[in-house]
Design an enzyme around this catalytic site. Structure first.
Site, PDB file in Angstrom:
ATOM      1  N   HIS A   1      47.866  28.970  64.011  1.00  0.00           N
ATOM      2  CA  HIS A   1      46.670  28.280  63.545  1.00  0.00           C
ATOM      3  C   HIS A   1      46.167  28.961  62.276  1.00  0.00           C
ATOM      4  O   HIS A   1      45.845  30.152  62.302  1.00  0.00           O
ATOM      5  CB  HIS A   1      45.552  28.338  64.597  1.00  0.00           C
ATOM      6  CG  HIS A   1      45.953  27.834  65.949  1.00  0.00           C
ATOM      7  ND1 HIS A   1      45.301  28.204  67.096  1.00  0.00           N
ATOM      8  CD2 HIS A   1      46.947  26.979  66.332  1.00  0.00           C
ATOM      9  CE1 HIS A   1      45.860  27.600  68.144  1.00  0.00           C
ATOM     10  NE2 HIS A   1      46.864  26.859  67.703  1.00  0.00           N
TER      11      HIS A   1
ATOM     12  N   TYR B   1      38.333  38.467  68.756  1.00  0.00           N
ATOM     13  CA  TYR B   1      38.304  38.200  67.318  1.00  0.00           C
ATOM     14  C   TYR B   1      36.892  37.856  66.837  1.00  0.00           C
ATOM     15  O   TYR B   1      36.129  37.169  67.498  1.00  0.00           O
ATOM     16  CB  TYR B   1      39.295  37.116  66.909  1.00  0.00           C
ATOM     17  CG  TYR B   1      39.269  35.834  67.710  1.00  0.00           C
ATOM     18  CD1 TYR B   1      38.663  34.683  67.203  1.00  0.00           C
ATOM     19  CD2 TYR B   1      39.889  35.765  68.959  1.00  0.00           C
ATOM     20  CE1 TYR B   1      38.674  33.508  67.925  1.00  0.00           C
ATOM     21  CE2 TYR B   1      39.898  34.589  69.685  1.00  0.00           C
ATOM     22  CZ  TYR B   1      39.286  33.453  69.160  1.00  0.00           C
ATOM     23  OH  TYR B   1      39.283  32.286  69.890  1.00  0.00           O
TER      24      TYR B   1
END
Length: 463
Positions: free
Chosen positions: A66, A129
Site C-alpha cells: 500500500h 505506525y
C-alpha cells in the site's frame, strides 16, 4: 543497547532507525518516537497526528503493498516482521525495492508514495505506525497499490506467499506494469493573475492557479474549504499594493485584509497540512535609513502598506516551513514604472522623476526563477532578499535608461526631490533606500542577472 541512529536506503526518503532498547529482568523500554533526537539525526519533522496498531495472530500474515498519501513511521511492539518497501512515486526510482527485518529495535520512516508491506515472522506480532494525516475511508481512493507477488519486483518472502495469510484485497492488487504512480505533491499559486503570478505560471505549468473572484484569501471560510490535502507548496503572490490608496480609510481596511488577514488564513492552511508557504515581502518593511538592507534588519515600516507587509512577514515567520522572499521595485507583465516611462517617451513627454530614492529593479522572470530555485534545491527555510543585481540607481536614473532605450535623450528626464514631487499631493511615505543585500540568495547558488541586461531585454520585448 546501541545508539539511536538514522540510516538512508536505496529509496530516497526511506529511512531506517536503530532504536536503543533499555532492558532488565522486567523487559525493555524504548523511545519509539522522539522528535528532538530523531529530527536532529535527519528524520523529517513529519508531524504525526494518528497512531495505529495492528495485532497479527500468527506468523505468515502478509499485508500490502500500500502506497499511502502521507508519511508514516512504522515499528514493532512485539515479535518480528520482514518488511518490504517499493517506490511507487513517479520518476526514475519507480519500482525500486528495499527490504529490512524489523524487531522492537528497528523502525522505518516511509515517505508518501512509497508502498509498504510486511510479513510476520512470529506469532502475536504487534505492528505500530504513526501517520501525519487522519485516515478515513474516503482516503482509500488516493492509495496506490502493488501486487505482493509481482514478478518484476520479485520480493524474496521468507514464508512463501502460497503458505501465507493474505487478504483477498491484497491478493488482487495490480502488477507493477499496471500501477498508477503516486502523483507528486501539488503546488498552488495564490494571486496567479498578477505580474509575479503570471511569471510563476510559466515556470510551474502544473500548478493550481487561484485568484479573484473565484478565490479570496481574505475569506477564512473559503480558504478552509479549499482541498489543501496533497498540497506541498503554497506560493502567495497576492497582495494589496496600492501604496498611496492604503492611506485612506477604505484603502487601509482593504490593505490590512489582504496583506494580514489573508496571509493569516494561508498560514493556518499551511500549518494544518505541513505545506511550505512562500510569501512575497517588500523593501517597504524598512524605513530606508540604512543604505543596504540585510534579511536580519529589524522592521521599521513607515506607512499603512509597509506596516501590513511587516505584519504579514511576522505571521509567515512563525511557520516551520516557510520562505519569505523580500523584493523591491517589481517589473513584470502589467502596468509598471518602466512601461509608464516608455509610454511617456513615445508620446514626446519629458517627465520629472524622483532622484533621491535608491534601489534596484526586480524583474518578475528572475523573481519567479529565484523562488523556484529555493524550492527545487531545498534551501534552508527563512527569509531571502531577491532583486536583480547591478549598480544602485534612483528612479530618475532608471527613467533616463528607459528613455535612452526608446531613442529619446536621457536629458529629457528631469530629476526632482521627493519633497518637490510630492508638493500638493498626499502620498504614502516611502523608504529613501531600498537596496537589498543579495548575499544570502547567492549563497544558495542563485545569481540574479544585472538590471541593465534585463531592462534592455524588457524594453525590446514588452514595450
Amino acid at each position: 543497547m546501541g545508539d539511536l541512529a538514522v540510516r538512508t536506503t536505496a529509496i530516497p526518503g526511506l529511512l531506517v532507525l536503530d532504536l536503543p532498547l533499555h532492558g532488565d529482568d522486567r523487559g525493555w523500554f524504548k523511545e519509539n518516537w522522539q522528535r528532538a533526537k530523531m529530527t536532529a539525526l535527519g528524520l523529517p519533522d513529519f508531524g504525526p497526528v494518528q497512531h495505529s496498531v495492528a495485532h497479527n495472530t500468527t506468523a505468515g500474515v502478509t499485508r500490502g503493498f500500500h502506497a499511502e498519501p502521507w508519511d508514516k513511521l512504522v515499528s514493532i511492539a512485539a515479535g518480528r516482521v520482514f518488511g518490504a518497501w517499493v517506490d511507487l512515486r513517479a520518476g526514475e526510482g519507480f519500482g525500486r525495492l528495499v527490504t529490512v527485518e524489523l524487531g522492537p529495535e528497528t523502525a522505518v520512516f516511509v515517505p508518501r508514495g512509497v508502498a509498504n508491506s510486511y510479513q510476520t515472522l512470529e506469532h502475536g506480532t504487534v505492528y505500530s505506525y504513526l501517520v501525519n494525516e487522519h485516515w478515513s475511508r474516503d482516503s482509500l481512493a488516493e492509495y496506490t497499490y502493488l501486487n505482493l507477488a509481482d514478478p518484476t519486483v520479485a520480493v524474496s518472502w521468507p514464508i512463501p506467499l502460497a503458505e501465507a495469510t493474505i487478504s483477498a484485497a491484497d491478493a488482487a492488487h495490480p502488477q507493477l506494469e499496471d500501477v498508477r504512480p503516486m502523483p507528486p505533491l501539488r503546488t498552488v499559486i495564490v494571486g496567479a493573475n498578477g505580474q509575479l503570478g503570471r511569471a510563476l505560471q510559466a515556470l510551474l505549468p502544473d500548478a493550481e492557479l487561484l485568484d479573484l473572484p473565484d478565490f479570496d484569501c481574505t475569506d477564512a471560510a473559503a480558504v478552509d474549504a479549499y482541498p489543501w490535502r496533497g498540497v506541498g507548496t503554497i506560493i502567495n503572490a497576492a497582495a494589496y499594493t496600492a501604496v498611496d490608496a492604503a492611506e485612506t480609510p477604505e484603502g487601509r481596511r482593504a490593505c490590512w485584509a489582504a496583506n494580514v488577514a489573508g496571509v493569516a488564513n494561508l498560514c493556518r492552511a499551511a500549518a494544518a497540512h505541513r505545506s511550505t508557504l512562500v510569501h512575497i515581502s517588500s523593501d517597504y518593511v524598512f524605513d530606508g535609513t540604512a543604505e543596504v538592507h540585510t534579511e536580519d534588519e529589524p522592521f521599521s515600516p513607515l506607512g499603512v502598506y509597509a506596516q501590513t507587509k511587516a505584519a504579514g512577514d511576522a505571521l509567515v515567520g512563525q511557520l516551520a516551513r516557510h520562505y519569505v522572499v523580500r523584493t523591491s521595485w517589481v517589473i513584470g507583465d502589467g502596468r509598471n514604472f518602466v512601461r509608464t516611462m516608455a509610454d511617456l517617451a513615445a508620446r514626446g513627454i519629458s517627465p520629472s522623476v524622483v532622484d533621491d530614492q535608491f534601489g534596484r529593479l526586480t524583474f518578475t522572470t528572475d523573481l519567479a526563477a529565484g523562488i523556484v530555485h529555493l524550492l527545487a534545491t531545498g534551501a534552508p527555510f527563512g527569509t531571502y532578499n531577491l532583486s536583480n543585481d547591478g549598480p544602485v540607481q534612483s528612479w530618475c536614473d532608471i527613467a533616463r535608461d528607459v528613455f535612452a532605450l526608446c531613442g529619446r535623450s536621457p536629458e529629457d528626464v528631469t530629476g526632482v526631490s521627493t519633497e518637490e514631487y510630492s508638493a500638493g499631493k498626499a502620498p504614502a511615505p516611502r523608504p529613501r533606500h531600498s537596496t537589498l543585500d543579495l548575499g544570502r540568495i547567492r549563497g544558495t547558488g542563485f545569481s540574479p542577472p544585472p538590471v541593465s541586461d534585463r531592462l534592455q531585454q524588457y524594453v525590446a520585448e514588452k514595450v
